[in-house]
Design an enzyme around this catalytic site. Structure first.
Site, PDB file in Angstrom:
ATOM      1  N   MET A  12      40.218  16.976  57.424  1.00 54.63           N
ATOM      2  CA  MET A  12      41.406  16.797  56.712  1.00 54.63           C
ATOM      3  C   MET A  12      41.953  18.111  56.208  1.00 54.63           C
ATOM      4  O   MET A  12      41.391  19.243  56.465  1.00 54.63           O
ATOM      5  CB  MET A  12      41.223  15.873  55.330  1.00 54.63           C
ATOM      6  CG  MET A  12      40.600  14.685  55.595  1.00 54.63           C
ATOM      7  SD  MET A  12      40.820  13.538  53.941  1.00 54.63           S
ATOM      8  CE  MET A  12      40.127  12.055  54.612  1.00 54.63           C
ATOM      9  N   CYS A  13      43.239  17.984  55.612  1.00 48.72           N
ATOM     10  CA  CYS A  13      44.074  19.112  55.309  1.00 48.72           C
ATOM     11  C   CYS A  13      43.371  20.001  53.983  1.00 48.72           C
ATOM     12  O   CYS A  13      42.731  19.259  53.397  1.00 48.72           O
ATOM     13  CB  CYS A  13      45.439  18.814  55.083  1.00 48.72           C
ATOM     14  SG  CYS A  13      46.301  17.947  56.726  1.00 48.72           S
ATOM     15  N   GLU A  14      44.091  20.994  53.558  1.00 47.73           N
ATOM     16  CA  GLU A  14      43.754  21.173  52.226  1.00 47.73           C
ATOM     17  C   GLU A  14      45.027  21.709  51.746  1.00 47.73           C
ATOM     18  O   GLU A  14      45.996  22.137  52.136  1.00 47.73           O
ATOM     19  CB  GLU A  14      42.738  22.473  52.490  1.00 47.73           C
ATOM     20  CG  GLU A  14      41.350  22.210  52.776  1.00 47.73           C
ATOM     21  CD  GLU A  14      40.212  23.166  52.212  1.00 47.73           C
ATOM     22  OE1 GLU A  14      40.519  23.936  51.341  1.00 47.73           O
ATOM     23  OE2 GLU A  14      39.231  22.999  52.842  1.00 47.73           O
TER      24      GLU A  14
END
Length: 272
Positions: free
Chosen positions: A1-3
């Protein structure tokens, strides 16, 4: 996932130290190589930088890490693409105008059935679930509050409570960690992962987890400074970060938490 990475401060502050560690996660110490972006609110204005390439190899990212832009609110994002191609139109943060303010938004997570969210006013430019959710969120909030809510506590609390309810709707569709800002307030909503730290006097040293860099904040601050940093995962190895709870919305103003909404209470706690 993104951060995600965010900052709220009571004085114009640069985010060079935190961003230096954060950018290494974009294809260096982390797998988030599908683009990055950062937005700054400063002196009543707004500017952002976005790049669909890995931040760890981006000349623009290196410029930002060396260029001390002084800001009260910052939102940054590094992307690991799940929905939508790797291109500039799909690179966070996204922006829209509402009530004469520039709203900035970044999302970490993945949603199901997001195409069914009805869009009343705003429409996405790219093809991500994140931007569609942003358009729905802001448009629905605008339907409930056609004009900027009055500055009194009752109006503001009602608006923030509605925002929390809308975030909870999005959380029911999957993972929805969010940073949102309007130039005055920073809103952070946790679905699975967000942590924060508030630095104030007496300031000390901090060591990055993702890069060999240490800073003594006492050399760069005054006793009145308050700076809070929010990130998906703690950025430093020698400080005590506070993890947000699922379903929690925090409202930040000038480095302080001024309202908290929780999944259990469906309401606001007293400001800190």
């Amino acid at each position: 996932m993104c951060e995600l990475l965010g900052m709220s401060a009571n004085v114009p502050t640069d985010i060079c130290f935190s961003f230096t560690g954060f950018l290494h996660r974009g294809g260096g110490t982390g797998p988030h190589r599908d683009g990055w972006g950062i937005a700054f609110y400063e002196a009543g204005g707004y500017r952002d930088f976005r790049d669909p390439h890995p931040s760890v190899r981006s000349p623009i990212a290196r410029l930002i890490s060396d260029y001390p832009i002084q800001s009260h609110i910052v939102i940054s994002h590094i992307r690991q693409a799940n929905v939508g191609g790797v291109r500039l139109a799909n690179t966070h943060p996204f922006t829209r105008e509402m009530w004469g303010k520039t709203w900035c938004y970044a999302h970490n997570g993945q949603l199901e059935a997001w195409q069914g969210l009805p869009l009343a006013f705003y429409h996405p430019v790219g093809d991500t679930d994140s931007e569609h959710a942003f358009c729905w969120l802001l448009g629905t909030l605008r339907q409930h509050f056609p004009h900027l809510p009055d500055a009194n506590d009752t109006q503001r609390q009602a608006c923030w409570a509605r925002l929390h309810a809308l975030c909870e709707e999005l959380r029911s569709l999957g993972v929805f960690n969010m940073l949102l800002a309007d130039g005055d307030y920073l809103y952070t909503f946790c679905s699975t992962k967000l942590a924060h730290i508030t630095r104030r006097a007496p300031f000390g040293q901090a060591e990055l987890s993702d890069a060999e860099l240490t800073v003594n904040f006492a050399e760069h601050t005054t006793p009145a400074d308050i700076v809070s940093v929010i990130a998906t995962e703690p950025l430093t190895s020698n400080e005590a970060w506070v993890r947000m709870q699922p379903g929690e919305l925090l409202v930040w103003h000038q480095g302080r938490i001024v309202a908290r909404f929780t999944a259990e209470e469906k309401g606001a706690d007293s400001p800190q």
